[in-house]
Design an enzyme around this catalytic site. Sequence first.
Site, PDB file in Angstrom:
ATOM      1  N   GLY A 102       0.343  -0.928   0.138  1.00  0.00           N
ATOM      2  CA  GLY A 102      -0.213   0.117  -0.379  1.00  0.00           C
ATOM      3  C   GLY A 102       1.025   1.461   0.471  1.00  0.00           C
ATOM      4  O   GLY A 102       0.722   2.406  -0.973  1.00  0.00           O
ATOM      5  N   TYR A 145       4.885 -19.666   8.325  1.00  0.00           N
ATOM      6  CA  TYR A 145       5.837 -19.121   7.725  1.00  0.00           C
ATOM      7  C   TYR A 145       5.838 -19.263   6.170  1.00  0.00           C
ATOM      8  O   TYR A 145       5.954 -18.341   5.545  1.00  0.00           O
ATOM      9  CB  TYR A 145       6.872 -19.194   8.284  1.00  0.00           C
ATOM     10  CG  TYR A 145       8.374 -18.774   7.501  1.00  0.00           C
ATOM     11  CD1 TYR A 145       8.274 -18.103   7.926  1.00  0.00           C
ATOM     12  CD2 TYR A 145       9.473 -19.574   6.861  1.00  0.00           C
ATOM     13  CE1 TYR A 145       9.636 -16.503   7.417  1.00  0.00           C
ATOM     14  CE2 TYR A 145      10.569 -18.860   6.412  1.00  0.00           C
ATOM     15  CZ  TYR A 145      10.546 -17.451   6.100  1.00  0.00           C
ATOM     16  OH  TYR A 145      11.699 -16.633   6.338  1.00  0.00           O
TER      17      TYR A 145
END
Length: 374
Positions: A102, A145
């Site tokens: 973003g 992960y």
Amino acid sequence: MRKRILVTGGAGFLGSHLCKRLLAEGNEVISADNYFTGSKENIVGLTNNPYFEAIRHDVNIPLYLEVDEIYNLACPASPVHYQYDPIQTTKTCVLGAINMLGLAKRTRAKIFHASTSEVYGDPDVHPQKEAYWGNVNPQGVRACYDEGKRCAESLFFDYTRQHDVLIKVARIFNTYGPNMHPEDGRVVSNFVIQALTGEPITIYGDGSQTRSFCYVDDLIDGFLLLMNSKDDLQGPVNLGNPVEFTILEFAHIVIDLVGSSSSIIFKPLPSDDPQKRQPDITLAKAELGWQPQVTLKEGLTKTISYFEKLLGSPSREEKYIKIVKRERRQSVQDRRIANTGTSASGSRDRRSGTCDRRRAASNNDPLHTVAVAE
């Protein structure tokens, strides 16, 4: 022209080396780290540089800066750390990617993502090429992960398709060198510390599983070459050393280089631990002109020297451990506040408000209506 560059995870093992290199090239560098696994000790030598800035920040929370480039490195990377809080690990992979993408979208910054060889899981293709989709257990203890990083890669490519964000994705294989966390549970730090202290070298499994070890300086070279490559080379690109060793062979190499009398003991293999790990770096060679230059012996000699200094001074070791524990406690507290949106005083305010609503309800007070609506 001086660039302003954000490095998330800038106080970590790889991040600290990257910050140092970027500063040496004349850039302005901002390190953002919550110090869960990173340490201020890793970047204390950079703080006198007027073009370096360190901020405490968790990438799960949006960050508003004006930058030219972003290196997204923030995430616990060793099993002992990412399995400590697996939900938070997944959040860091996914929300961290969303927040940094973003920021890149808003500032039109080029963004580099540190992905991992763990996206290949326990591979049935050897060596691993970028086109291989992997063999990952989505429900295992490593999934937080492995799958978190896979999802992050998906987000990076969606952002470039949907928003034209300029991305670079690297898949990092086993890397070692100075500034490694001494308690990260990885094979290099484990073996070196055990050999230096004369403790038995602990091998999980029978030692026949393989790994390939890349020295940190070589890896940082690969980072910079990929970031500065032509725009249409988005990745993923494998970055690692293709020279393969069994874990048992590696243990004997460490013992010989340290000159240790440590014996070798064997323990059960952890769940979902990959049996083979070796990068195919054909793409990196062809497109970046990159391949590792530091031999295992050269790199291990420097790494052993780092850990000797760390362990050789009791006051320094104790100071390091205290700093790590303090920063980890602060990081956990920061995440709790971020997740609840309140501090301890905020909790007291909520309890007080609950009591007020209960009293109002018992007295048929109109406030009770508001409480129900909430």
